[in-house]
Design a protein around this motif. Structure first.
Motif, PDB file in Angstrom:
ATOM      1  N   ALA A 167       0.754  -1.301  -0.066  1.00 52.29           N
ATOM      2  CA  ALA A 167      -0.163  -0.047  -0.152  1.00 52.29           C
ATOM      3  C   ALA A 167       0.738   1.114   0.198  1.00 52.29           C
ATOM      4  N   ALA A 168       2.008   1.150   0.754  1.00 57.81           N
ATOM      5  CA  ALA A 168       2.930   2.350   0.593  1.00 57.81           C
ATOM      6  C   ALA A 168       3.578   2.643  -0.389  1.00 57.81           C
ATOM      7  N   ALA A 169       3.807   1.702  -1.234  1.00 62.08           N
ATOM      8  CA  ALA A 169       4.611   1.717  -2.535  1.00 62.08           C
ATOM      9  C   ALA A 169       3.839   2.500  -3.510  1.00 62.08           C
ATOM     10  N   TYR A 170       2.514   1.732  -3.537  1.00 61.84           N
ATOM     11  CA  TYR A 170       1.357   2.242  -4.474  1.00 61.84           C
ATOM     12  C   TYR A 170       1.087   3.715  -4.109  1.00 61.84           C
ATOM     13  N   ALA A 171       0.881   4.209  -2.795  1.00 56.75           N
ATOM     14  CA  ALA A 171       0.584   5.571  -2.585  1.00 56.75           C
ATOM     15  C   ALA A 171       1.699   6.392  -2.987  1.00 56.75           C
ATOM     16  N   GLU A 172       2.944   6.019  -3.073  1.00 54.28           N
ATOM     17  CA  GLU A 172       3.851   6.616  -3.422  1.00 54.28           C
ATOM     18  C   GLU A 172       3.852   6.803  -4.890  1.00 54.28           C
ATOM     19  N   ARG A 173       3.322   5.949  -5.570  1.00 54.80           N
ATOM     20  CA  ARG A 173       3.622   6.044  -6.976  1.00 54.80           C
ATOM     21  C   ARG A 173       2.172   6.847  -7.571  1.00 54.80           C
ATOM     22  N   LEU A 174       1.111   7.243  -6.745  1.00 56.17           N
ATOM     23  CA  LEU A 174       0.136   7.760  -7.006  1.00 56.17           C
ATOM     24  C   LEU A 174       0.465   9.346  -6.701  1.00 56.17           C
ATOM     25  N   ALA A 175       1.325   9.407  -5.563  1.00 53.63           N
ATOM     26  CA  ALA A 175       1.679  10.905  -5.389  1.00 53.63           C
ATOM     27  C   ALA A 175       2.879  11.342  -6.516  1.00 53.63           C
ATOM     28  N   VAL A 176       3.685  10.492  -7.101  1.00 55.73           N
ATOM     29  CA  VAL A 176       4.446  11.028  -8.062  1.00 55.73           C
ATOM     30  C   VAL A 176       3.680  11.345  -9.351  1.00 55.73           C
ATOM     31  N   LEU A 177       2.645  10.527  -9.814  1.00 53.03           N
ATOM     32  CA  LEU A 177       1.939  10.739 -10.733  1.00 53.03           C
ATOM     33  C   LEU A 177       1.377  11.956 -10.608  1.00 53.03           C
ATOM     34  N   ASP A 178       0.807  12.242  -9.600  1.00 55.45           N
ATOM     35  CA  ASP A 178      -0.050  13.574  -9.293  1.00 55.45           C
ATOM     36  C   ASP A 178       0.905  14.777  -9.502  1.00 55.45           C
ATOM     37  N   THR A 179       1.991  14.727  -8.885  1.00 51.92           N
ATOM     38  CA  THR A 179       3.155  16.032  -9.121  1.00 51.92           C
ATOM     39  C   THR A 179       3.371  15.953 -10.866  1.00 51.92           C
ATOM     40  N   ARG A 180       3.291  14.910 -11.242  1.00 51.19           N
ATOM     41  CA  ARG A 180       3.886  15.040 -12.680  1.00 51.19           C
ATOM     42  C   ARG A 180       2.972  15.602 -13.658  1.00 51.19           C
ATOM     43  N   LEU A 181       1.462  15.112 -13.331  1.00 48.45           N
ATOM     44  CA  LEU A 181       0.226  15.789 -13.880  1.00 48.45           C
ATOM     45  C   LEU A 181       0.105  16.921 -13.768  1.00 48.45           C
TER      46      LEU A 181
END
Length: 304
Positions: A167-181
């Motif tokens: 869950a922590a790894a996936y939440a980090e992927r979502l945060a990185v995606l958010d910043t990029r978008l």
């Protein structure tokens, strides 16, 4: 061919609910999510040996879903059930009752403050005053992930460490995606950030990224908008010079195509709102869906 009423179909399914749902029992647990986007979030959190399925599959409309006998069997064989909540799955209560499922029902949107309808914003808010599409905000999606992880840890405490790490790894992927978008959306002047979609499924995304979404239908796809509502939208599009109109993978495109013809707006392509694409498509996972949608929106708003 005579079609049996929904109650008859569900009752008939109960007679064979004990039949095996999976060809082979998974080593881990069996989890059933209500629709494809939610199932993908669960798969990212659950250990790889868990079996995760969805009732409403890719490119299917959960708003208008008619439960089938196979759905009863899926729920009857589940160890855990995950739903969106906020009135999104109006058919779920009866389905759970008919299946005999007695386990926990995890409401993924728990703890999220929903958007509420403004007076006269739409005429067909069948979900009540709460917009159920909370996953369209990546911050809310991370809350979904935390809620799902907590439920899995309660149900399978021996797998807690693994679940929490995933869950922590996936939440980090979502945060990185958010910043990029966010950087991508910032390339579009705010005055151009207006979009037409089939139904009002992107309000949370719009609030998160400063995009105004207009739609002939409200939060559900159940009912047809009135001629007056469509007329008001056409006038607004002309006045505000909205550049892009998008169809959705779950909706009939004809109304949006008509609006585009009447206003001269350009069809910007297809968005994936309430369902993933089929495997191999451009939105076969939640992360792929979100990035695909934002890139399509930016191109449409920019007139590219």
């Amino acid at each position: 061919m005579t079609t049996l009423p929904r109650r008859s179909l569900l009752a008939a399914a109960l007679a064979c609910a004990a039949a095996p749902v999976f060809a082979q029992a998974p080593r881990g647990g069996r989890i059933v999510a209500s629709f494809s986007i939610l199932a993908d979030l669960v798969r990212e959190v659950a250990p790889p040996d868990f079996e995760v399925g969805s009732l409403v599959g890719p490119d299917a409309d959960a708003h208008a879903w008619e439960p089938r006998p196979g759905d009863v069997r899926k729920l009857a064989g589940a160890d855990l059930v995950v739903v969106n909540g906020l009135g999104f799955e109006g058919w779920m209560t009866r389905l759970v009752k008919n299946s005999g499922y007695r386990g926990e029902i995890v409401v993924a949107s728990t703890g999220i403050t929903p958007r509420h309808a403004e007076h006269d914003e739409h005429e067909d808010h069948d979900h009540g005053d709460a917009d159920p599409h909370a996953w369209q905000d990546l911050g809310h999606a991370r809350r979904y992930v935390a809620t799902i992880a907590a439920a899995l840890a309660r149900r399978w405490p021996q797998r807690r460490a693994e679940v929490e790490a995933r869950a922590a790894a996936y939440a980090e992927r979502l945060a990185v995606l958010d910043t990029r978008l966010r950087r991508l959306v910032d390339t579009v002047p705010r005055a151009q950030r207006r979009v037409i979609t089939s139904h009002d499924a992107f309000g949370y995304l719009g609030a998160a990224y400063g995009i105004e979404f207009l739609a002939p239908q409200g939060w559900t796809t159940h009912s047809e908008p009135s001629a007056a509502a469509v007329g008001r939208l056409v006038r607004q599009i002309r006045q505000q010079q909205v550049r892009a109109v998008f169809v959705e993978n779950i909706s009939d495109p004809r109304l949006v195509e008509r609006i585009a013809r009447e206003t001269g707006a350009r069809i910007g392509g297809r968005l994936y709102s309430d369902a993933l694409s089929a495997p191999g498509g451009p939105a076969a996972s939640f992360i792929a869906l979100y990035e695909y949608n934002l890139r399509a929106l930016v191109a449409g708003m920019s007139g590219a």
